[in-house]
Write an enzyme that holds these catalytic residues in place. Sequence first.
Site, PDB file in Angstrom:
ATOM      1  CE  LYS A   1      57.513  40.313  95.434  1.00 46.45           C
ATOM      2  NZ  LYS A   1      56.716  39.942  94.281  1.00 46.45           N
ATOM      3  NE  ARG A   2      63.908  34.149  95.897  1.00 44.50           N
ATOM      4  CZ  ARG A   2      64.883  33.550  95.201  1.00 44.50           C
ATOM      5  NH1 ARG A   2      65.061  33.853  93.941  1.00 44.50           N
ATOM      6  NH2 ARG A   2      65.660  32.664  95.768  1.00 44.50           N
TER       7      ARG A   2
END
Length: 516
Positions: free
Chosen positions: A275-276
């Site tokens: 996600k990051r």
Amino acid sequence: MSQSSDSAALMSASDPHTTTTRAARTRFAPSPTGFQHIGGYRTALFSWLLARHTGGQFLLRIEDTDTARTVPGAVDAVIEGFKWLGLEIDEGPEVGGPFGPYFQTQRRDLYLIYAEQLIAGGHAYRCFCTPERLQRVREEQRARSEPPRYDRHCRYLTPSEIAAQLDEGQSYVVRLAAPTSGKTVVKDALRTEIVFENASLDDAVLLKSNGLPTYHLANVIDDHLMLITHVLRAEEWIPSAPLHAITYQALGWEPPIFAHVPDVLAPQGGKKLSKRFGAIPLLEYRERGYLPAAILNYMALLGWSYDDKSNTLSREQLIEAFDLDRVGVAPARYDEERLLWFNGYYIRQLAPEELTGHVLPFMERVEAEGGLPDSVARPLDRAYTARVLQLEQERMKTLADAPAMTSFFFVNALSYEPRTLIAKHMDAERTLDGLRRSHATLAALTGWEAAEMEARLRELVAELGLKPVQLFTSLRVAVTGRTVSPPLFETMETLGRATSMARIEQAIEALAAYPG
Ligand code: GLU
């Protein structure tokens, strides 16, 4: 941890060389702590393909024992993702099956039984240490630069000490009594054997004080009870594998074949896709106009290859071709450009009616969400839209490209800078003349077919002593408002006589009023 072919295996999985000959029962076992992205689905796809290739089954099991981290909607999203990709689940939360329930929180009694069995056999023990004590032990280890792990304080409590703690109602966890010497060998279908020094293992928690199992216990029990033959999972689980091998051995069970599949890396750098770092939830690709076939094909090649040449493989071809032998161990890198290429390829394969069906919802979205201008009446005329889309099919990379690409086919008035009507090495006067002559030529036509328009206008180009591009650029801008568009004459044919002629008239007017 090291890799070797040491045959003095203390613990071993079944022979990895028989990987794909029997019907495989595989599973995807996500923890619903977030939304799965391409990395997770890639691993699931490999499991699914292995099951389909061997005529086995594919299960979905929800590993939701970390209840504090459960994210609402994550389970529904994961199921929706499989549906969108067209990967049927043979057993799992929605479809059920003979080995359910498929949520680990609904299986807690089972884990208690096996935890007791492990304790009774001396393979696990109750640990009454308080969080404060554990914290202190960790700090002391850190001060001595030792890796943090449990100091096995409770492993050696006497039966009467244990009874006393239980009498007092002390809460406890159950820990694995890991062997403290020798080696544990985990066979991995992609890596031969991975050897772990037992001295470096931790007495991992198997059952938490709230009675729920940890991943280590629940995973082993469920894979066994659900008759899983092949465990395909992310590389990050390699360090846990010896704990699992020991647990299988302790319970007297044959372990499944493990295959720790390579990581998918973020577009840049050495980080895993997450996600990051560059990942979006899978279903976001649907919103962005990707086709499931493109995603499937692209994902299959993240760590698996067929041969050096074949890149475009349909779902059926993937099922036919997939096996673990061609899954590598080198990490794969997520590459949006390549995914877009696959998407364009699969868009080009769509039959006209399919293309229209896929694209219409994107066109009919509101303007603010990327649809056609709100001034265009919905629902769109399906037959007209189909003709328009066929002209743009070659150039489309995503379904969501369609509204912006085709809006000039739908809006009433075009807006563009009159100066863009003037092609290179032309001026306003000659452009105006070219447009007027084109208008007259087109007006004289009885039909409105692309071939006929092209033939007549090419004659005109010669007559005017122009290069085709000099006249056709002006006509293109006049009828589309753009310098780039689908083939000009097909575009005019699709727009129809009335609209095309009116647009050329508007261009003539605009240019006549243009200062210079
Ligand atoms: N629940 C684990 C995860 O989400 C499963 C790992 C496995 O497949 O064993 O990664």
